[in-house]
Write a protein that holds these residues in place. Structure first.
Motif, short mmCIF file in Angstrom:
data_model
loop_
_atom_site.label_atom_id
_atom_site.label_comp_id
_atom_site.label_asym_id
_atom_site.label_seq_id
_atom_site.Cartn_x
_atom_site.Cartn_y
_atom_site.Cartn_z
N TRP A 125 7.97 125.82 15.28
CA TRP A 125 6.76 126.46 15.78
C TRP A 125 7.03 126.92 17.22
O TRP A 125 7.89 126.35 17.92
CB TRP A 125 5.59 125.47 15.80
CG TRP A 125 5.12 125.01 14.44
CD1 TRP A 125 5.70 125.29 13.23
CD2 TRP A 125 4.00 124.16 14.16
NE1 TRP A 125 5.00 124.66 12.22
CE2 TRP A 125 3.96 123.96 12.77
CE3 TRP A 125 3.03 123.54 14.93
CZ2 TRP A 125 2.98 123.18 12.14
CZ3 TRP A 125 2.06 122.75 14.32
CH2 TRP A 125 2.03 122.59 12.95
N GLY A 126 6.30 127.93 17.64
CA GLY A 126 6.40 128.36 19.04
C GLY A 126 7.53 129.31 19.36
O GLY A 126 7.84 129.54 20.52
N LYS A 127 8.15 129.89 18.33
CA LYS A 127 9.25 130.83 18.56
C LYS A 127 8.91 132.25 18.09
O LYS A 127 9.73 133.16 18.17
CB LYS A 127 10.50 130.37 17.80
CG LYS A 127 11.10 129.08 18.31
CD LYS A 127 12.23 128.65 17.37
CE LYS A 127 12.80 127.30 17.76
NZ LYS A 127 13.63 127.34 18.96
N GLY A 128 7.72 132.42 17.51
CA GLY A 128 7.34 133.74 17.01
C GLY A 128 7.88 134.05 15.62
O GLY A 128 7.81 135.19 15.16
N TYR A 129 8.40 133.02 14.92
CA TYR A 129 9.00 133.28 13.61
C TYR A 129 7.96 133.64 12.54
O TYR A 129 8.24 134.47 11.66
CB TYR A 129 9.82 132.08 13.15
CG TYR A 129 11.15 131.92 13.84
CD1 TYR A 129 11.66 132.92 14.68
CD2 TYR A 129 11.92 130.78 13.67
CE1 TYR A 129 12.90 132.77 15.31
CE2 TYR A 129 13.16 130.62 14.29
CZ TYR A 129 13.64 131.62 15.11
OH TYR A 129 14.86 131.47 15.72
N ALA A 130 6.76 133.03 12.57
CA ALA A 130 5.75 133.36 11.56
C ALA A 130 5.31 134.82 11.75
O ALA A 130 5.15 135.56 10.77
CB ALA A 130 4.55 132.42 11.67
#
Ligand SMILES: CC(C)(COP(=O)(O)OP(=O)(O)OC[C@H]1O[C@@H](n2cnc3c(N)ncnc32)[C@H](O)[C@@H]1OP(=O)(O)O)[C@@H](O)C(=O)NCCC(=O)NCCS
Length: 184
Positions: free
Chosen positions: A111-116
């Protein structure tokens, strides 16, 4: 295996139950990941996770319309970091409607890496340009702020609350297909 699509940092490909069950289990046995997804998403063994992947693939195959649920891999490490899906929204009885939803589930440590957002953008492009869908929805529990933020980053329009799907009240978001030739 040919990926469904690639983005700058991610590869999106079909699930391979024999190979992926353990990593999928690591994701879906985490209560933080399944908190907003409902009890049905929880698995207790790698074997039941493998079975779940097999059933999902079979269900997608039967639909014969290019929709389904795919593994998201981080290019740099070739780790499975989550799921991205595009499938018919079920009505209150679980029957498929004519409306399609995009959805995202990520391994907690990614989470928190912009992957979604990155995978979601790729999935919307696929739905519009390959499947020619006129509109794609997302449905989110009102308390799931992280997921609501993903819909905002994808410029999905908030449409208010609905009880049309899954038999519960959810927030509905909508993205219309880009105008042909708009270059979006
Ligand atoms: C919903 C979920 C996928 C959101 O994950 P996420 O990591 O917050 O979302 P993104 O991948 O879009 O990452 C965005 C975050 O990364 C940050 N970020 C870092 N690098 C970034 C980049 N290159 N691009 C975009 N965002 C980036 C953003 O600032 C943002 O953090 P913030 O919300 O704290 O500001 C995740 O919480 C999850 O898997 N939840 C459990 C399953 C679930 O509920 N799914 C949704 C059901 S409706």
């Amino acid at each position: 295996m040919t990926p469904l699509f690639e983005t700058e940092r991610l590869i999106v490909r079909s699930w391979i139950p024999e190979l992926d069950a353990e990593q999928a289990f690591e994701i879906y046995s985490d209560p933080e990941v399944t908190h907003f997804l409902g009890n049905a998403s929880r698995v207790t063994t790698i074997e039941s996770q493998r079975q779940r992947l097999i059933e999902n693939i079979e269900r997608s195959r039967r639909r014969k319309n290019g929709t389904g649920s795919w593994a998201i891999l981080e290019k740099e490490t070739i780790t499975i970091v989550g799921t991205i899906l595009l499938k018919p929204l079920p009505d209150k009885d679980g029957l498929a409607t004519q409306d399609y939803e995009v959805g995202w589930h990520l391994r907690r440590t990614y989470w928190g890496k912009g992957y979604a957002t990155e995978a979601g953008r790729g999935m919307l492009n696929y739905g519009f340009s390959i499947l020619n869908l006129p509109v794609i929805y997302a449905v989110v529990k009102p308390e799931n702020h992280a997921s609501i933020r993903v819909t905002q980053r994808l410029s999905m329009k908030p449409m208010g609350r609905t009880k049309k799907y899954y038999g519960i009240e959810l927030l509905l978001f909508q993205h219309d297909a880009p105008e042909k030739g708009s270059g979006e």
